[in-house]
Structure formats: structure tokens, C-alpha cells
Scaffold this motif. Sequence first.
Motif, short mmCIF file in Angstrom:
data_model
loop_
_atom_site.label_atom_id
_atom_site.label_comp_id
_atom_site.label_asym_id
_atom_site.label_seq_id
_atom_site.Cartn_x
_atom_site.Cartn_y
_atom_site.Cartn_z
N ASN A 167 52.49 23.28 56.42
CA ASN A 167 53.10 21.98 56.33
C ASN A 167 52.63 21.39 54.94
OD1 ASN A 167 54.30 21.94 58.86
ND2 ASN A 167 52.28 21.40 59.83
N GLU A 183 64.08 19.03 55.77
CA GLU A 183 64.15 20.45 55.82
C GLU A 183 64.97 21.20 55.17
OE1 GLU A 183 64.91 21.30 60.09
OE2 GLU A 183 63.39 20.07 60.92
N ASN A 194 64.33 13.64 58.14
CA ASN A 194 63.53 14.84 57.77
C ASN A 194 63.98 15.40 56.59
OD1 ASN A 194 66.01 16.85 57.85
ND2 ASN A 194 66.41 15.94 59.80
#
Length: 287
Positions: A4, A44, A42
Motif C-alpha cells: 500500500n 485505483e 479512490n
Amino acid sequence: MKLNKILLLSLLSAGALFTACSEEDNYEWGKPASNNMVSFANEENLVLGFEENTFDVELVRVGKDLPALTVPIKVLDAPDFCQVPTSVSFAQGDTAAVVKVQIGEGMAPFTKYSLSLAIDEEFSNAYAASEDITLSPRYNITILKEDYKTIATGVFHETVYYEDAWDVEIQYSELQQLYRIPDAIITGTHWFFKWSGREAPEDEFYFTNEKGDEAAVTIGSTPYYGFFSGINNKNYGPVYVTVLEGNFIGFDPEGDTGLELWFPVAYRVSAGSFGSNYEYIDNIEFK
């Protein structure tokens, strides 16, 4: 095994802040933090099919008795073929809104492009705490178009480094005529290979890079038939898979668990080897 982001907060101090001032000095204090609390939902990275010409970027907000709100979108970096709306509107009471990005001509396949967007501080509050979302007024991703499709599933037996097994997919690109095991060991690192296919009279199987060239890597000063595994050892750095040539590699249609793919490998770093063994995918089910 999934990595992460690491967030780094740097505090800068300035000396002699309170020096002699006159009435003529004009100091403008920073704007107060916004109460709107709008953020990107987000961050992503996106993989799109060849036929896809749009994708959504979701924004969210938190609070009570939320009014209708239009939020300008800043484009910090985008390829020429991306058309990003200049704003997004929240209806009264809504906590989510979507920006639809259009993709025009000029996006090359199998090429990563960067997209960076931002919300003005007037509409965001990156320092406010929320139990529901991670607030971020910035959106930085890569977008990619490819035609890989899942053609089979199976169980990958990693017998050297982790000595464990997990479910994997086997994907195929018609355009590149190339197979891959996506996220084989570490998310984001795929294993690529050429294969004549289970119906071919003579089995051909060899590992490649993402462009389809036979896999090759130099570890230290020694060249090997191999590739990066995806693993970074905390003591020795990148761990590479090297193929032990002269041994059977490829497809076994009559294995103990039915259809199987076998490959003899060693896991190496510049300091030496972690060992070698056959690794394999079994319980293969073709779609």
C-alpha cells in the motif's frame, strides 16, 4: 503480500517569523479549512478493454443537510485523448457524484498513461477526519488499454520461496498472442509466457517479458533466462525467477490432478539462490 501507499508528512519551520512589522505590512493569512469536505473516492489504476471509451471518476462528500454543490475539477496532467469535464455537481443531499472521462482517438494499446486531477481547497478539507472515507483532494492514476481475457483458472503452487499455494487466473491476449498469470505472487507483477496451447501436437512453452520476447535478466554480472518475481526481500533486494534449462517445462494433460503446467525454477538474488524446485499450476479449468 500486497503493498500500500506510504504517506510522508513534512513539517517546515521558518525562523524569525515575528520580526519588526509596520502598519504598512500586509500579511494575508491562509484560507480557513473548507467545510465542504469533498474528495476523490479512490485512487485505483484503471485497465480498460479496447472497446471502452469512457470511465468514471467518483467523488464523495460527508456532512449533514448537504446543499446542492458544483465543484470545479482541475486537470493537472492528462493525455491529449482524455476529455475531462470542468466540474462535477452534487444534488441536494447526495454524498456521491461522478465525473465521466471521455477517451478519444490516439490511445495506444498496452501503454500506461498518467492522469492527475485535483479539487480546489475551497471545496476540500484534506485534514478533516472521517470514519467513512479517506479524504484526498488529489487523484493520481495510470490508465491502460489491453485485450487480456481470462481463459482458465487453477491453483499455483509456489514451492521455493513462500512454499504456499493460491488460486490464480491464466489470461490470453489475442493481439499479442501472449499468455500471462496476473498478479502471480505479488499484486501488480504478472508472469508472461508463450505457449503453443493444449491442442498443439508438440508442446511449446517459454517465459517472456510483457512484449513477448524470451525472458532475460542479469543478476549481478551473470545473465539468466529469467524475470523479476515481484518479491523484494528486505535483506537482499529484488528476487528473480530463473528457469532451469534442460528440464521439462510446459503442459501435462495427464497430471495427477488433470491438466497441469510445470516449470522448473530457482529463486535468485545477487547474493545467491534461495533454492530450486518445480513449481506448477494444477486443477486447471478452461473457460
